[in-house]
Design a protein around this motif. Structure first.
Motif, PDB file in Angstrom:
ATOM      1  N   TYR A   1     -31.746  11.607  -1.550  1.00 36.76           N
ATOM      2  CA  TYR A   1     -31.491  11.129  -3.526  1.00 36.76           C
ATOM      3  C   TYR A   1     -30.607  13.014  -4.646  1.00 36.76           C
ATOM      4  O   TYR A   1     -31.499  13.942  -4.319  1.00 36.76           O
ATOM      5  N   GLN A   2     -29.591  12.548  -4.745  1.00 38.78           N
ATOM      6  CA  GLN A   2     -29.621  13.323  -5.554  1.00 38.78           C
ATOM      7  C   GLN A   2     -28.923  14.410  -4.531  1.00 38.78           C
ATOM      8  O   GLN A   2     -29.422  15.816  -5.103  1.00 38.78           O
TER       9      GLN A   2
ATOM     10  N   ASN B   1     -30.726   1.829  -6.110  1.00 37.68           N
ATOM     11  CA  ASN B   1     -29.983   2.802  -6.830  1.00 37.68           C
ATOM     12  C   ASN B   1     -29.450   2.684  -5.205  1.00 37.68           C
ATOM     13  O   ASN B   1     -29.627   3.172  -4.363  1.00 37.68           O
TER      14      ASN B   1
ATOM     15  N   THR C   1     -27.224   4.087  -4.219  1.00 33.90           N
ATOM     16  CA  THR C   1     -26.797   6.039  -3.533  1.00 33.90           C
ATOM     17  C   THR C   1     -27.526   6.364  -2.620  1.00 33.90           C
ATOM     18  O   THR C   1     -27.163   7.206  -2.214  1.00 33.90           O
TER      19      THR C   1
END
Ligand SMILES: *[C@@H]1O[C@H](CO)[C@@H](O)[C@H](O)[C@H]1NC(C)=O
Ligand SMILES: *[C@@H]1O[C@H](CO)[C@@H](O)[C@H](O)[C@H]1NC(C)=O
Ligand SMILES: *[C@@H]1O[C@H](CO)[C@@H](O)[C@H](O)[C@H]1NC(C)=O
Ligand SMILES: *[C@@H]1O[C@H](CO)[C@@H](O)[C@H](O)[C@H]1NC(C)=O
Ligand SMILES: *[C@@H]1O[C@H](CO)[C@@H](O)[C@H](O)[C@H]1NC(C)=O
Length: 404
Positions: A288-289, A267, A269
């Protein structure tokens, strides 16, 4: 990209006319004729990474703004000035006169007022048909800094040189650890000399040269740590490096030309880095997140870290057990000459070397770096009297018996 010279022109002219322009260029690419000055930065297209001059040792600046030593570094846009790569690792610029340019041979050059220009990619393979100039250097969203040649339509050609071939103290997704048998080039990660000095330090992370699928950390050329063999998606002795993380792909690649380990993001991002610190610990950071997690190969348990143990493994000797350790204590030593073994400003000794020297000397009970930027060592021996206060940090021997 056609606009980058225009942006630089705007900045230069507003500096000369008003003297108060503070805007940064927002481009990812430097072309022949462009200048990246001390106050300019390159920003990757997706604003993941930024490159510019910074000072990793702010104590030098005395709060007086950007004075030396200045390094040209790359950092995550979200983590300003915490560099993942430094262009002039061993040659800091003494002041803010540094200017990065790319010349008609594709050489990345930092010129400054107090010395010879620094060539960053001096080993860029000379190619026969690189005439015609038009070289560019671009900061990619991966954090890779790449030199290419653009054709008459402005389309960049293949990568001629990339910072990813020269990792520093961080492994980023897409970097390799291993060897290129065709060129003889090895990809390794090397710790900083100290928290404040980016020059190469005591620890190096790389692929096992015997051919086993495992990673090794060397300490001054002796094997210090091994990951254990890669099997079933994990390292045998370092499962913490892959544990619970399904946002990464890890791979060992072996072809006739190259053999390497690398990891990548599923991912895009996610922000991630492996960080080899100045005492040989690898820490995998993941954002992450909006949450940071970290996994580390530290030899210390978390309660030992909490008592500020120096988490460095040493081998047992006739006077030390493997479980003995040094812990950080604040205070001072009463000055008694015979117990103070000296102020050893050996410029090649960093913090981990002081640890090792004190560990190996049976009369040594405490050490500290000889300078605030972590160069050289001071030692104290048995008989010295320690007085706790808020003075300064000492690494003080804590034999494992008294720890029970
Ligand atoms: C690369 O690593 C191999 C194996 O450790 C070593 O023999 C060789 O000298 C290294 N090459 C360079 C250029 O450092
Ligand atoms: C590898 O992992 C799979 C699935 O988790 C498991 O069934 C298998 O036994 C493992 N093999 C080894 C050699 O550990
Ligand atoms: C990637 O991660 C972001 C949050 O960090 C999440 O919003 C997005 O859905 C993820 N994309 C995929 C393809 O998993
Ligand atoms: C760390 O030490 C402090 C004070 O010595 C203590 O209050 C705290 O609970 C400790 N934390 C852990 C995780 O052991
Ligand atoms: C250990 O320290 C003592 C002083 O306490 C010093 O005289 C001696 O030379 C040192 N030994 C070694 C092997 O460095």
């Amino acid at each position: 990209m056609a606009s980058s010279s225009a942006i630089f022109l705007v900045i230069i002219s507003c500096l000369f006319t008003s003297g108060s322009c503070v805007s940064y260029s927002e481009t990812d690419t430097l072309k022949q004729g462009d200048q990246l000055q001390d106050w300019d930065q390159l920003v990757s297209v997706g604003r993941v990474f930024r490159m510019g001059f910074f000072n990793p040792n702010p104590t030098y600046s005395n709060g007086l703004g950007p004075s030396g030593p200045r390094h040209l570094g790359i950092w995550f846009d979200r983590i300003p000035y915490y560099s993942v790569w430094v262009a002039n690792r061993v040659d800091p610029i003494p002041d803010s006169s540094g200017v990065l340019t790319i010349d008609e041979h594709g050489k990345l050059k930092i010129t400054h007022q107090r010395g010879q220009p620094i060539i960053i990619n001096s080993d860029m393979a000379p190619k026969n048909n690189l005439s015609g100039g038009n070289f560019t250097v671009t900061l990619l969203d991966s954090g890779n800094l790449v030199v290419r040649q653009v054709d008459s339509n402005g389309i960049p050609g293949p990568i001629l040189w990339q910072s990813f071939d020269y990792p520093h103290n961080m492994l980023l997704p897409g970097m390799k650890l291993g060897m290129n048998m065709k060129t003889g080039h090895n990809w390794t990660v090397t710790s900083w000399f100290s928290e404040k000095i980016p020059a190469p330090g005591a620890f190096r992370l790389g692929l096992d040269p015997t051919g086993a699928n495992q990673l090794l950390v060397w300490r001054r050329d002796e094997i210090y740590w091994s990951s254990g063999e890669w099997q079933n998606g994990s390292f045998k002795s370092a499962p913490e490096l892959t544990k619970g993380i399904d946002i990464y792909d890890f791979e060992f690649v072996s072809t006739a030309n190259e053999k390497y380990f690398s990891y990548s993001l599923k991912n895009k991002t996610v922000l991630s880095r492996w960080d080899l610190d100045t005492i040989g610990t690898i820490t995998l950071f993941t954002l992450y997140q909006n949450t940071w997690t970290f996994q580390s190969t530290s030899p210390c348990s978390s309660d030992l870290k909490n008592m500020t143990a120096v988490c460095l493994s040493e081998k047992a000797t006739k006077c030390r057990k493997e479980s003995d350790m040094f812990v950080r204590k604040r205070g001072y030593f009463e000055y008694v000459y015979k117990f103070y073994d000296g102020y050893v400003y050996e410029a090649e000794l960093g913090f981990s070397d002081c640890h090792s020297k004190c560990w190996k000397n049976c009369t040594c009970i405490a050490y500290q770096s000889a300078s605030s930027d972590g160069v050289g060592c001071k030692y104290w021996s048995k008989g010295s009297k320690f007085v706790p206060n808020d003075n300064s940090d000492f690494m003080y021997l804590l034999p494992s018996k008294s720890n029970k």
